[in-house]
Motif scaffolding. Structure first.
Motif, PDB file in Angstrom:
ATOM      1  N   LYS A   1       0.477   4.079  -2.939  1.00 61.04           N
ATOM      2  CA  LYS A   1       0.137   5.465  -2.615  1.00 61.04           C
ATOM      3  C   LYS A   1       1.123   6.431  -3.275  1.00 61.04           C
ATOM      4  O   LYS A   1       0.719   7.462  -3.843  1.00 61.04           O
ATOM      5  CB  LYS A   1       0.140   5.659  -1.096  1.00 61.04           C
ATOM      6  CG  LYS A   1      -0.251   7.066  -0.662  1.00 61.04           C
ATOM      7  CD  LYS A   1      -0.238   7.191   0.860  1.00 61.04           C
ATOM      8  CE  LYS A   1      -0.649   8.599   1.288  1.00 61.04           C
ATOM      9  NZ  LYS A   1      -0.652   8.724   2.779  1.00 61.04           N
ATOM     10  N   ARG A   2       2.400   6.106  -3.224  1.00 60.60           N
ATOM     11  CA  ARG A   2       3.416   6.973  -3.827  1.00 60.60           C
ATOM     12  C   ARG A   2       3.272   7.019  -5.349  1.00 60.60           C
ATOM     13  O   ARG A   2       3.455   8.076  -5.969  1.00 60.60           O
ATOM     14  CB  ARG A   2       4.815   6.483  -3.438  1.00 60.60           C
ATOM     15  CG  ARG A   2       5.126   6.635  -1.947  1.00 60.60           C
ATOM     16  CD  ARG A   2       6.531   6.168  -1.610  1.00 60.60           C
ATOM     17  NE  ARG A   2       7.538   7.117  -2.110  1.00 60.60           N
ATOM     18  CZ  ARG A   2       8.847   6.927  -1.979  1.00 60.60           C
ATOM     19  NH1 ARG A   2       9.303   5.827  -1.370  1.00 60.60           N
ATOM     20  NH2 ARG A   2       9.703   7.807  -2.465  1.00 60.60           N
TER      21      ARG A   2
ATOM     22  N   LEU B   1       0.448   6.624  -7.003  1.00 63.58           N
ATOM     23  CA  LEU B   1      -0.752   7.424  -7.284  1.00 63.58           C
ATOM     24  C   LEU B   1      -0.446   8.919  -7.222  1.00 63.58           C
ATOM     25  O   LEU B   1      -0.908   9.700  -8.061  1.00 63.58           O
ATOM     26  CB  LEU B   1      -1.865   7.065  -6.288  1.00 63.58           C
ATOM     27  CG  LEU B   1      -2.516   5.693  -6.466  1.00 63.58           C
ATOM     28  CD1 LEU B   1      -3.376   5.342  -5.245  1.00 63.58           C
ATOM     29  CD2 LEU B   1      -3.358   5.649  -7.741  1.00 63.58           C
TER      30      LEU B   1
ATOM     31  N   VAL C   1      -6.665  -0.174   1.977  1.00 65.02           N
ATOM     32  CA  VAL C   1      -6.456   0.499   3.272  1.00 65.02           C
ATOM     33  C   VAL C   1      -7.743   0.604   4.087  1.00 65.02           C
ATOM     34  O   VAL C   1      -7.739   1.138   5.198  1.00 65.02           O
ATOM     35  CB  VAL C   1      -5.835   1.905   3.076  1.00 65.02           C
ATOM     36  CG1 VAL C   1      -4.483   1.794   2.425  1.00 65.02           C
ATOM     37  CG2 VAL C   1      -6.768   2.824   2.276  1.00 65.02           C
TER      38      VAL C   1
ATOM     39  N   GLN D   1      -0.473  11.414 -10.604  1.00 67.15           N
ATOM     40  CA  GLN D   1      -1.843  11.913 -10.499  1.00 67.15           C
ATOM     41  C   GLN D   1      -2.212  12.928 -11.584  1.00 67.15           C
ATOM     42  O   GLN D   1      -3.398  13.111 -11.885  1.00 67.15           O
ATOM     43  CB  GLN D   1      -2.061  12.536  -9.115  1.00 67.15           C
ATOM     44  CG  GLN D   1      -1.182  13.729  -8.804  1.00 67.15           C
ATOM     45  CD  GLN D   1      -1.391  14.253  -7.393  1.00 67.15           C
ATOM     46  OE1 GLN D   1      -2.459  14.064  -6.813  1.00 67.15           O
ATOM     47  NE2 GLN D   1      -0.381  14.891  -6.825  1.00 67.15           N
TER      48      GLN D   1
ATOM     49  N   ALA E   1       0.811  -1.224   0.000  1.00 69.25           N
ATOM     50  CA  ALA E   1       0.000   0.000   0.000  1.00 69.25           C
ATOM     51  C   ALA E   1       0.846   1.276   0.000  1.00 69.25           C
ATOM     52  O   ALA E   1       0.512   2.226  -0.711  1.00 69.25           O
ATOM     53  CB  ALA E   1      -0.963  -0.010   1.187  1.00 69.25           C
ATOM     54  N   PRO E   2       1.947   1.349   0.769  1.00 68.65           N
ATOM     55  CA  PRO E   2       2.768   2.566   0.728  1.00 68.65           C
ATOM     56  C   PRO E   2       3.319   2.868  -0.671  1.00 68.65           C
ATOM     57  O   PRO E   2       3.329   4.021  -1.105  1.00 68.65           O
ATOM     58  CB  PRO E   2       3.896   2.264   1.718  1.00 68.65           C
ATOM     59  CG  PRO E   2       3.305   1.271   2.665  1.00 68.65           C
ATOM     60  CD  PRO E   2       2.418   0.423   1.819  1.00 68.65           C
TER      61      PRO E   2
ATOM     62  N   ARG F   1      -6.682   3.802  -7.772  1.00 69.15           N
ATOM     63  CA  ARG F   1      -7.111   4.571  -6.605  1.00 69.15           C
ATOM     64  C   ARG F   1      -8.213   3.805  -5.865  1.00 69.15           C
ATOM     65  O   ARG F   1      -8.251   3.790  -4.629  1.00 69.15           O
ATOM     66  CB  ARG F   1      -7.606   5.955  -7.021  1.00 69.15           C
ATOM     67  CG  ARG F   1      -7.931   6.854  -5.815  1.00 69.15           C
ATOM     68  CD  ARG F   1      -8.324   8.250  -6.222  1.00 69.15           C
ATOM     69  NE  ARG F   1      -7.184   9.014  -6.715  1.00 69.15           N
ATOM     70  CZ  ARG F   1      -7.080   9.502  -7.940  1.00 69.15           C
ATOM     71  NH1 ARG F   1      -8.048   9.289  -8.827  1.00 69.15           N
ATOM     72  NH2 ARG F   1      -6.016  10.194  -8.308  1.00 69.15           N
TER      73      ARG F   1
ATOM     74  N   TYR G   1      -6.507   0.922  -4.098  1.00 70.95           N
ATOM     75  CA  TYR G   1      -5.819   1.414  -2.906  1.00 70.95           C
ATOM     76  C   TYR G   1      -6.802   1.670  -1.767  1.00 70.95           C
ATOM     77  O   TYR G   1      -6.559   1.264  -0.615  1.00 70.95           O
ATOM     78  CB  TYR G   1      -5.048   2.700  -3.229  1.00 70.95           C
ATOM     79  CG  TYR G   1      -4.423   3.343  -2.006  1.00 70.95           C
ATOM     80  CD1 TYR G   1      -3.257   2.825  -1.441  1.00 70.95           C
ATOM     81  CD2 TYR G   1      -5.022   4.447  -1.393  1.00 70.95           C
ATOM     82  CE1 TYR G   1      -2.691   3.400  -0.313  1.00 70.95           C
ATOM     83  CE2 TYR G   1      -4.463   5.028  -0.258  1.00 70.95           C
ATOM     84  CZ  TYR G   1      -3.302   4.495   0.278  1.00 70.95           C
ATOM     85  OH  TYR G   1      -2.757   5.056   1.408  1.00 70.95           O
ATOM     86  N   ASN G   2      -7.902   2.342  -2.061  1.00 68.20           N
ATOM     87  CA  ASN G   2      -8.900   2.637  -1.026  1.00 68.20           C
ATOM     88  C   ASN G   2      -9.464   1.357  -0.417  1.00 68.20           C
ATOM     89  O   ASN G   2      -9.742   1.306   0.793  1.00 68.20           O
ATOM     90  CB  ASN G   2     -10.022   3.499  -1.606  1.00 68.20           C
ATOM     91  CG  ASN G   2      -9.573   4.911  -1.893  1.00 68.20           C
ATOM     92  OD1 ASN G   2      -8.632   5.411  -1.282  1.00 68.20           O
ATOM     93  ND2 ASN G   2     -10.230   5.577  -2.838  1.00 68.20           N
TER      94      ASN G   2
END
Length: 408
Positions: A97-98, A100, A125, A104, A93-94, A118, A121-122
């Motif tokens: 996130k990076r 994304l 988490v 972006q 996940a980290p 996205r 990812y949601n």
């Protein structure tokens, strides 16, 4: 890509014992492809994985750590897209996130990639529940990338699974696999990852349908891929449960493996779930539980052994949610033929043929007519269509020569 090519170049330069021909053979590159990598930064994601494995093997630095760092320096669209899937399928996940944040403000296929991942990812988490996935995917428009469209369809099946609509998944999964098969040679990495996701989906579904052979085959594919301890733990759970009614030792061995792997993951909730699964099997086979076992499981075992009353047991079982395990406890504790037959009928009508089989086993122990129970003990439902998945199809995550693996 300059950061990556320089790191690989410096590594080869610093190791006089490593010849260029050895590197090309290990990574699986031709002379021209090798030159294109260093001159133009042109390389497939699968070849990057091989380079990370090579450096890991020689330096002791984790290949997952190396590749996660490289994912932030990739510049070619196709490989960037692969990096998103890599981060997602390894539940990093980290890193996701990076990625994304890094991409972006892109357009075209990368914009589509960011929109789809996205949502992934949601969900990873916990800000998006499994019941919300279908609606979230439905709000995406103008997605044209074939791998992303297949991934979106698989995500819809996750939603169907949470809603208990197994039949809908069965109806659609064969078409999903055809779409995966039709992906071109440039999509090999995605092809294998999407195949892995189908295995993850079908392993627990096949178990529920009491098709234990298929459940084990899908689970073994997950284990062989060696993507992460969490995913391997889930697969060992499926194998362990598939042996629950028939082989106590094999069942407990695999559920212990699942528990041990989940302890490596370190997530308390997952650890408790894996311990519960192992202890459920112990109760089923009459093995005395430890003092730190789940209080509802211990109460059920005590009631079965006549140490507490059924009324006391029902009071304890009422605490918390009612999953299939608790329903099984409630309806088999007092060994009432009528109650267990009602439970058997309920599980069977819900197409939970595996739990129906467990209840039928309890009825058989209680003295019910074994001839009447035979159909419930043997009934299974096969997934329609051809779902052919080789146990080693997800080849890029592991090494056949016993070397280091990309995900630990």
């Amino acid at each position: 890509m300059e950061y990556i090519t320089k790191m690989v170049h410096d590594f080869i330069e610093d190791h006089d014992d490593i010849k260029k021909t050895d590197v090309m053979e290990f990574v699986g590159m031709s002379e021209s492809a090798y030159r294109d990598f260093f001159k133009k930064g042109k390389i497939s994601f699968k070849k990057l994985i091989k380079f990370a494995q090579l450096i890991s093997r020689e330096t002791g630095k984790g290949s997952q750590e190396i590749l996660s760092e490289w994912c932030l320096h990739i510049t070619r669209t196709e490989t960037i897209k692969n990096s998103f899937e890599y981060s997602a399928i390894t539940t990093n996940a980290p890193l996701l996130k990076r990625l994304l944040l890094l991409h972006q403000n892109t357009d075209g296929v990368l914009k589509q990639t960011v929109e789809v991942y996205r949502i992934v990812y949601n969900y990873m988490v916990g800000t998006l529940s499994g019941f919300e996935l279908k609606d979230a995917i439905g709000r995406l428009h103008n997605i044209t990338s074939k791998p992303l469209l297949i991934l979106m369809n698989i995500i819809r099946q996750y939603n169907n699974y949470f809603e208990g609509d197994i039949q809908k998944i069965i109806n659609e999964v064969s078409e999903i696999q055809k779409d995966i098969t039709n992906l071109g040679p440039r999509e090999t990495f995605y092809k294998e990852c999407l195949t892995f996701r189908v295995c993850e989906l079908l392993a627990p579904i096949s178990l529920q349908l009491n098709d234990v052979k298929s459940a084990r085959d899908f689970a073994e594919s997950i284990i062989n891929a060696n993507i992460s301890a969490k995913k391997k733990s889930d697969a060992y759970y499926v194998i362990g449960m598939s042996y629950l009614p028939d082989d106590k030792n094999v069942c407990l061995y695999n559920l212990r493996k699942s528990y041990e792997l989940m302890r490596e993951v370190g997530d308390l909730q997952y650890i408790q779930e894996a311990k519960f699964n192992l202890d459920f099997a112990k109760v089923f086979h009459g093995v005395e539980l430890d003092e730190d076992s789940n209080f509802r499981l211990r109460a059920y075992q005590k009631a079965r052994n006549g140490k507490i009353s059924l009324a006391k047991l029902h009071t304890i079982l009422e605490r918390g949610d009612k999953d299939n395990f608790i329903i099984f406890f409630e309806n088999t504790a007092e060994k009432s033929i009528d109650v267990m037959y009602n439970c058997l009928e309920s599980f069977f009508c819900q197409e939970n043929f595996f739990f129906a089989r467990l209840v039928a086993k309890e009825l058989e122990k209680a003295g019910a007519d074994s001839r009447a129970l035979r159909p419930f003990l043997k009934f299974k439902k096969l997934i329609k269509g051809e779902v052919l998945i080789e146990k080693d199809i997800i080849s890029h995550f592991n090494r056949s020569d016993g070397g280091s693996r990309i995900c630990i």
